[in-house]
Motif scaffolding. Structure first.
Motif, mmCIF file in Angstrom:
data_model
loop_
_atom_site.group_PDB
_atom_site.id
_atom_site.type_symbol
_atom_site.label_atom_id
_atom_site.label_comp_id
_atom_site.label_asym_id
_atom_site.label_seq_id
_atom_site.Cartn_x
_atom_site.Cartn_y
_atom_site.Cartn_z
ATOM 1 N N ALA A 167 0.825 -1.207 0.149
ATOM 2 C CA ALA A 167 0.149 0.098 -0.060
ATOM 3 C C ALA A 167 0.847 1.237 -0.059
ATOM 4 C CB ALA A 167 -0.847 -0.047 1.195
ATOM 5 N N LEU A 168 1.812 1.329 0.699
ATOM 6 C CA LEU A 168 2.860 2.367 0.919
ATOM 7 C C LEU A 168 3.503 2.702 -0.456
ATOM 8 C CD1 LEU A 168 4.155 4.782 2.352
ATOM 9 C CD2 LEU A 168 5.849 2.953 3.187
ATOM 10 N N ASN A 169 4.186 1.287 -1.285
ATOM 11 C CA ASN A 169 4.845 1.664 -2.178
ATOM 12 C C ASN A 169 3.980 2.058 -3.426
ATOM 13 O OD1 ASN A 169 7.423 1.157 -1.894
ATOM 14 N ND2 ASN A 169 6.968 -0.785 -1.393
ATOM 15 N N GLN A 170 2.537 1.770 -3.345
ATOM 16 C CA GLN A 170 1.331 2.305 -4.249
ATOM 17 C C GLN A 170 1.397 3.402 -4.307
ATOM 18 O OE1 GLN A 170 -2.694 0.883 -3.537
ATOM 19 N NE2 GLN A 170 -3.375 1.224 -5.886
ATOM 20 N N LEU A 171 1.234 4.257 -2.886
ATOM 21 C CA LEU A 171 1.111 5.687 -2.747
ATOM 22 C C LEU A 171 2.403 6.404 -3.274
ATOM 23 C CD1 LEU A 171 -0.526 7.822 -1.634
ATOM 24 C CD2 LEU A 171 0.440 7.412 0.661
ATOM 25 N N VAL A 209 -1.993 5.746 9.017
ATOM 26 C CA VAL A 209 -2.319 4.421 9.821
ATOM 27 C C VAL A 209 -3.597 3.999 8.560
ATOM 28 C CG1 VAL A 209 -3.807 3.169 11.339
ATOM 29 C CG2 VAL A 209 -1.811 4.616 12.084
ATOM 30 N N VAL A 210 -4.319 5.064 8.393
ATOM 31 C CA VAL A 210 -5.617 4.520 7.606
ATOM 32 C C VAL A 210 -5.098 4.450 6.056
ATOM 33 C CG1 VAL A 210 -7.693 5.614 6.573
ATOM 34 C CG2 VAL A 210 -7.071 5.968 8.829
ATOM 35 N N LEU A 211 -4.154 5.049 5.684
ATOM 36 C CA LEU A 211 -3.874 4.642 4.299
ATOM 37 C C LEU A 211 -2.670 3.337 4.061
ATOM 38 C CD1 LEU A 211 -2.944 8.340 3.078
ATOM 39 C CD2 LEU A 211 -4.752 6.838 2.143
ATOM 40 N N ALA A 212 -1.905 3.312 5.011
ATOM 41 C CA ALA A 212 -0.733 2.466 4.943
ATOM 42 C C ALA A 212 -0.471 1.335 5.951
ATOM 43 C CB ALA A 212 0.420 3.051 4.687
ATOM 44 N N CYS A 213 -1.578 1.229 6.793
ATOM 45 C CA CYS A 213 -1.381 -0.032 8.006
ATOM 46 C C CYS A 213 -2.120 -1.271 7.387
ATOM 47 C CB CYS A 213 -1.737 0.341 9.099
ATOM 48 S SG CYS A 213 -0.345 1.247 10.346
ATOM 49 N N PRO A 249 -5.874 -1.180 4.274
ATOM 50 C CA PRO A 249 -5.290 0.088 3.772
ATOM 51 C C PRO A 249 -6.561 0.700 2.843
ATOM 52 C CG PRO A 249 -3.396 -1.347 3.869
ATOM 53 C CD PRO A 249 -4.649 -2.074 4.039
ATOM 54 N N LEU A 250 -6.716 1.867 2.957
ATOM 55 C CA LEU A 250 -8.026 2.613 2.311
ATOM 56 C C LEU A 250 -8.197 2.027 0.969
ATOM 57 C CD1 LEU A 250 -9.341 5.933 3.402
ATOM 58 C CD2 LEU A 250 -9.720 5.214 1.034
ATOM 59 N N SER A 251 -7.173 2.321 0.183
ATOM 60 C CA SER A 251 -7.610 1.986 -1.327
ATOM 61 C C SER A 251 -7.864 0.574 -1.375
ATOM 62 C CB SER A 251 -6.240 2.447 -2.153
ATOM 63 O OG SER A 251 -5.137 1.573 -1.724
ATOM 64 N N ASN A 293 -16.321 8.093 -0.607
ATOM 65 C CA ASN A 293 -16.670 9.525 0.328
ATOM 66 C C ASN A 293 -16.989 9.267 1.572
ATOM 67 O OD1 ASN A 293 -16.854 11.282 -1.745
ATOM 68 N ND2 ASN A 293 -18.856 10.954 -2.393
ATOM 69 N N ALA A 294 -17.398 7.948 1.910
ATOM 70 C CA ALA A 294 -17.625 7.827 3.277
ATOM 71 C C ALA A 294 -16.338 7.497 4.164
ATOM 72 C CB ALA A 294 -18.372 6.380 3.523
ATOM 73 N N LEU A 295 -15.407 6.732 3.716
ATOM 74 C CA LEU A 295 -14.165 6.641 4.105
ATOM 75 C C LEU A 295 -13.098 7.738 4.258
ATOM 76 C CD1 LEU A 295 -13.665 3.170 2.460
ATOM 77 C CD2 LEU A 295 -14.070 3.504 4.983
ATOM 78 N N ALA A 296 -13.347 8.637 3.242
ATOM 79 C CA ALA A 296 -12.370 9.724 3.040
ATOM 80 C C ALA A 296 -12.947 11.045 3.910
ATOM 81 C CB ALA A 296 -12.045 10.341 1.500
ATOM 82 N N HIS A 297 -14.052 11.185 4.141
ATOM 83 C CA HIS A 297 -14.611 12.310 4.877
ATOM 84 C C HIS A 297 -15.300 11.869 5.938
ATOM 85 C CE1 HIS A 297 -14.317 14.976 1.401
ATOM 86 N NE2 HIS A 297 -15.128 14.177 0.437
#
Length: 548
Positions: A167-171, A209-213, A249-251, A293-297
């Motif tokens: 996930a981190l390397n994708q970002l 944490v939300v993006l890369a854990c 990870p969110l994505s 929308n629900a997860l990001a906001h």
């Protein structure tokens, strides 16, 4: 704008075509043109700073003609005085377009404090206009802007072993950065603003944490999604068929949710092209937007609240913790946007999962309308926001798929319904359209508009007039259903294989189908690599794709 501010400010001379390709001609939240430095420039600077920042170009009039403006003392002083009046640190740059100078003013987005006009107003950019906030919308916006965002708070107890390297390397790849090993993970997260230093150590933030854990909910209570399948139950209190808790990870979480919802829903099949495909109950792009929308906001201040997704027989409800963000209301959510978690949104934008200007809501409306499904609806309290997608449609799923193949064509709901009627009946008349749409619709104007859009063709005059699907529509998607069109495609592939060389005229005679339809199908088959075109337009024939 197609180009970033940093890219634009590196240029000194461009052609007019290059300039318009980089900047665009349509003013919007992040772009404004001025013929000269206006007295009200401070209002535009304040509004842009309180929205997402942007670019003001001085030296271009309302007709998009280059009036010219040099970065001389008078212009520079006028810009800087306006910026000083609203306490916004702008940057300036002179650019020559076909030899004519224009002055570019870069406006940063300002967070953590309010930017007000000299007379004390708080403005936001809506399209190309500056709109003042008032009343409750202003109060909520002030609270949202001045509160420290939870997404930037460090999360103790998270170590490098908890990071999902994929996930981190994708970002990182989305931001054109090289891949990293686990040893360098936290350092690179800090460079992205997703980790901060505490007591001499790097610690991931809530956004990190939300993006890369691997499992965000281990470290942030509530950072997960509860999915409940209540098909057959009319209310939330009815018995459920299944329940799932997801954390990733969110994505990746969005993709897992989409798959789960589609597998739990009714499975519809339709023949699309030469393949039989499973068609989801809801348009996939709409489903993704609702979940993103629900997860990001969501409000991460409400650490115990989860995103709840509930599937009923006739609808899907997606509930997000926290009320509407900033000054957004149920009435203005299609026009206004506010990012409660701007760092999360920035990361998702770099991954091309969201658009920073809030166009996702419009895409949801367009996606539902494209299949004649009801508009999405929103409800909100101080504690949550819920979007509801309904699955009932006045047309069959086969018709919905047929319409979705015309998604690139701008049409109203009434026009789509008339096309479906023409598809089934072979023709429509004013009387049949009025029976379909009701007496309040201006049927003559509707049919005339569809004729000018090349959706329908008129046959006959006066009392005997009727309308059929246009040749363009029939050539693109057929008129007798997805299955019939697929059979024609299969027959064409078989003919090419057996004859080795096939012309449009020969195929039309063999299939007893108009040449325009056959030509459109062969063009599609060629673009898909199933057959190959040989020769110029008049002498063109089609041969098997495998032939060299």
């Amino acid at each position: 704008m197609a180009g970033s501010l940093s890219d634009l400010f590196q240029l000194t001379d461009v052609t007019a075509d290059e300039f318009w390709n980089l900047v665009g001609k349509v003013e919007h939240e992040r772009l404004d043109f001025k013929a000269r430095v206006p007295k009200g420039l401070s209002d535009t600077l304040a509004a842009m700073a309180m929205t997402t920042g942007g670019l003001v170009v001085i030296g271009i009039d309302d007709d998009r003609k280059f009036a010219g403006a040099q970065l001389e003392q008078a212009v520079y002083d006028g810009v800087m005085t306006s910026a000083h009046d609203v306490e916004v640190s702008v940057t300036t740059h002179e650019l020559r377009v076909d030899g004519v100078p224009v002055v570019m003013v870069g406006v940063p987005a300002v967070t953590g404090r309010l930017v007000t006009t000299p007379n004390g107003r708080v403005l936001r950019r809506v399209g190309s206009s500056n709109h003042p906030l008032r009343g409750d919308a202003l109060a909520r916006f002030v609270r949202a802007v001045t509160l420290h965002p939870r997404e930037d708070e460090p999360v103790s107890g998270v170590g490098v072993a908890d990071i999902d390297l994929d996930a981190l390397n994708q970002l990182l790849a989305a931001q054109k950065r090289p891949r990293v090993t686990r040893r360098a993970a936290l350092k690179n997260m800090a460079e992205l603003g997703l980790a901060v230093e505490r007591a001499g150590q790097l610690v991931p933030t809530v956004a990190g944490v939300v993006l890369a854990c691997v499992s965000p909910d281990v470290h942030i209570k509530g950072a997960r999604v509860q999915f409940v399948d209540r098909q057959g139950a009319p209310t939330r209190t009815g018995a459920s068929r299944s329940r799932h808790t997801l954390s990733a990870p969110l994505s990746r979480l969005v993709e897992e949710l989409v798959a789960l919802i589609e597998n739990a829903g009714e499975r519809h099949e339709a023949v699309v092209g030469l393949r039989r495909e499973v068609i989801p109950t809801f348009p996939r792009e709409v489903l993704r937007e609702a979940l993103l929308n629900a997860l990001a906001h969501r409000d991460y201040q409400l650490s115990g609240g989860t995103v709840d997704v509930t599937l009923f027989s006739d609808r899907l409800e997606v509930r997000s913790p926290g009320g509407l963000a900033g000054h957004v209301t149920l009435e203005n959510l299609r026009d206004e946007h506010f990012s409660r978690n701007s760092r999360l949104m920035g990361a998702l934008k770099s991954l091309e999962l969201v658009d920073e200007f809030g166009e996702g809501v419009d895409r949801m409306y367009e996606g539902m309308a494209g299949r004649l499904l009801p508009d999405p609806t929103w409800s909100a309290t101080d504690a949550s926001v819920t979007v509801t997608l309904r699955s009932e449609s006045p047309v069959s799923l086969d018709d919905q798929v047929w319409l979705s193949m015309l998604s690139a064509t701008q049409m109203t709901t009434d026009e789509r319904r008339v096309l479906v009627l023409a598809r089934h009946e072979g023709r429509v008349t004013r009387r049949s359209v009025r029976a379909l749409l009701g007496p309040d619709v201006d049927v003559p104007s509707l049919l005339r508009g569809m004729f000018f859009k090349a959706l329908l063709v008129q046959v006959g005059e006066r009392g005997g007039t009727y309308y059929e699907l246009s040749r363009e529509i029939v050539a693109r998607v057929g008129s007798y259903g997805i299955a019939a069109q697929a059979r024609r495609r299969e027959q064409l592939v078989d003919l090419v294989q057996s004859r080795r060389r096939l012309s449009v005229a020969e195929a039309a005679d063999e299939l007893h189908v108009p040449r325009e339809i056959v030509k459109g199908l062969l063009v599609d088959l060629t673009s898909e690599g199933l057959v190959r075109a040989v020769g110029n337009t008049r002498a063109r024939v089609y041969v098997p794709a495998a032939d060299s």
